[in-house]
Design a protein around this motif. Sequence first.
Motif, PDB file in Angstrom:
ATOM      1  N   GLU A  89     -37.665   0.572   3.569  1.00  0.00           N
ATOM      2  CA  GLU A  89     -38.587   1.402   4.343  1.00  0.00           C
ATOM      3  C   GLU A  89     -40.017   0.878   4.244  1.00  0.00           C
ATOM      4  O   GLU A  89     -40.435   0.410   3.184  1.00  0.00           O
ATOM      5  N   PRO A  90     -40.769   0.951   5.332  1.00  0.00           N
ATOM      6  CA  PRO A  90     -42.148   0.450   5.320  1.00  0.00           C
ATOM      7  C   PRO A  90     -43.040   1.311   4.445  1.00  0.00           C
ATOM      8  O   PRO A  90     -42.890   2.530   4.389  1.00  0.00           O
ATOM      9  N   PRO A  91     -44.011   0.694   3.774  1.00  0.00           N
ATOM     10  CA  PRO A  91     -44.967   1.472   2.974  1.00  0.00           C
ATOM     11  C   PRO A  91     -46.004   2.140   3.863  1.00  0.00           C
ATOM     12  O   PRO A  91     -46.069   1.891   5.069  1.00  0.00           O
ATOM     13  N   ALA A  92     -46.822   2.997   3.279  1.00  0.00           N
ATOM     14  CA  ALA A  92     -47.879   3.665   4.032  1.00  0.00           C
ATOM     15  C   ALA A  92     -48.809   2.625   4.644  1.00  0.00           C
ATOM     16  O   ALA A  92     -49.134   1.616   4.017  1.00  0.00           O
ATOM     17  N   TRP A 106     -48.153   0.920   7.434  1.00  0.00           N
ATOM     18  CA  TRP A 106     -47.410  -0.047   8.241  1.00  0.00           C
ATOM     19  C   TRP A 106     -46.571   0.678   9.285  1.00  0.00           C
ATOM     20  O   TRP A 106     -45.932   1.687   8.975  1.00  0.00           O
ATOM     21  N   TRP A 127     -43.548  -4.070   9.899  1.00  0.00           N
ATOM     22  CA  TRP A 127     -43.033  -4.309   8.546  1.00  0.00           C
ATOM     23  C   TRP A 127     -41.784  -5.191   8.612  1.00  0.00           C
ATOM     24  O   TRP A 127     -41.611  -6.102   7.790  1.00  0.00           O
ATOM     25  N   ARG A 178     -51.185  -4.365  10.828  1.00  0.00           N
ATOM     26  CA  ARG A 178     -50.038  -3.619  10.322  1.00  0.00           C
ATOM     27  C   ARG A 178     -49.961  -2.183  10.824  1.00  0.00           C
ATOM     28  O   ARG A 178     -48.892  -1.577  10.811  1.00  0.00           O
ATOM     29  N   THR A 230     -48.056   7.720   6.764  1.00  0.00           N
ATOM     30  CA  THR A 230     -46.774   7.191   6.366  1.00  0.00           C
ATOM     31  C   THR A 230     -45.737   7.535   7.436  1.00  0.00           C
ATOM     32  O   THR A 230     -45.700   8.662   7.917  1.00  0.00           O
TER      33      THR A 230
END
Length: 391
Positions: free
Chosen positions: A109-112, A114, A119, A230, A387
């Motif tokens: 899962e993409p981080p905050a 992105w 991602w 991003r 997020t």
Amino acid sequence: MDVVVWITAASLAAWLWLLLCQGFFWRTDLRLPPRTDPAVWPDVCIVVPARDEAAVLPESLPSLLAQEYPGRAEIFLVDDGSSDGTGEVARALAERCGGLPLTIDSPGEPPAGWTGKLWAVRHGIELARAREPEFLLLTDADIAHEPDSLRELVASARTGGFDLVSQMARLRVASAWERLVVPAFVYFFAQLYPFRRIAKKNSRTAAAAGGCVLLRAEAARRADVPDAIRQAVIDDVSLARAVKRSGGRIWLGLAEHVDSVRPYPRLADLWRMVSRSAYAQLRHNPLVLLATVLGLSLVYLVPPAALLAGLATDSAPLALLGGSAWAVMAGTYIPMLRYYRQTLWLAPLLPFTAFLYLLMTVDSAVQHYRGRGAAWKGRTYARPDATPEQR
């Protein structure tokens, strides 16, 4: 009535300006630039972000596996948390079709901060950099390429010295709503970002079509992409801007042998496609939204309304001005209809299509202020720094 006549005259003036001074956006003859085959073909890595794409992969992935490229090329398909067996479908297709080497991986899962797609693209580029390619082909999972597509893209980039070469894939036009809305989508895009200006070094205009972007790996490092963009929802335009700002040369044109296989059979499907990012295009600015609504109304809605009002009230000046503006509008749309092989009778309907786009844009703003924000493949982004939320 004098005020209405002057408003209609302003609409006609706007269309004459668009016809002659907006980079000839309405022309559809811009294809890949002149090119010659390089003496040595460079290495290329193809990055395909894919989230829940099992339905379209059988039509698109075999076309990438079958690329007739004289140099070394490899595909990296990034399975971005799919729930429909995208990775398994891709593996089965590779086993059955053979062709270029295929690597399938998942970034989690993409981080905050992105967006999900970028991602996935970042993960694919990181995998590709281990091969030290000269070029990266960023292409969506719903894009089908003719066997010579990669070869022609690389030859164009090498010959013209471009750091980014992008083709606007020919979108599907099968259903009645697709015929009405899809050619206009590309027409409006070209109006915002005239293709002929994009390749000019001294022009600030920058754009790309995310379904087919050949990017020099060194240019990606120099522009720090995708990290620098991003948070971008409209990632293709942001990518092109980043490359051009860093000194890169970019090119964008219409494709002949690159097609999107994704269907949009209903108006609701097309509505979601446009509204998910329309307000992001306006930078979430309510004043820009208001200006856009007024501008669309002046340019697209005033001409037919003025013609009908002029005929109803026997006002020859009003009818003449409205009819002339409508005629110029329809005339600029004809080349795009021909490119999509559609009936020219759709040209006079462009005001109605523009009205639909106006409503989609307003709806995009409404969704934003309701906290739903932009969406891509089941993820929503209520704010640029939010997020991603699953839904």
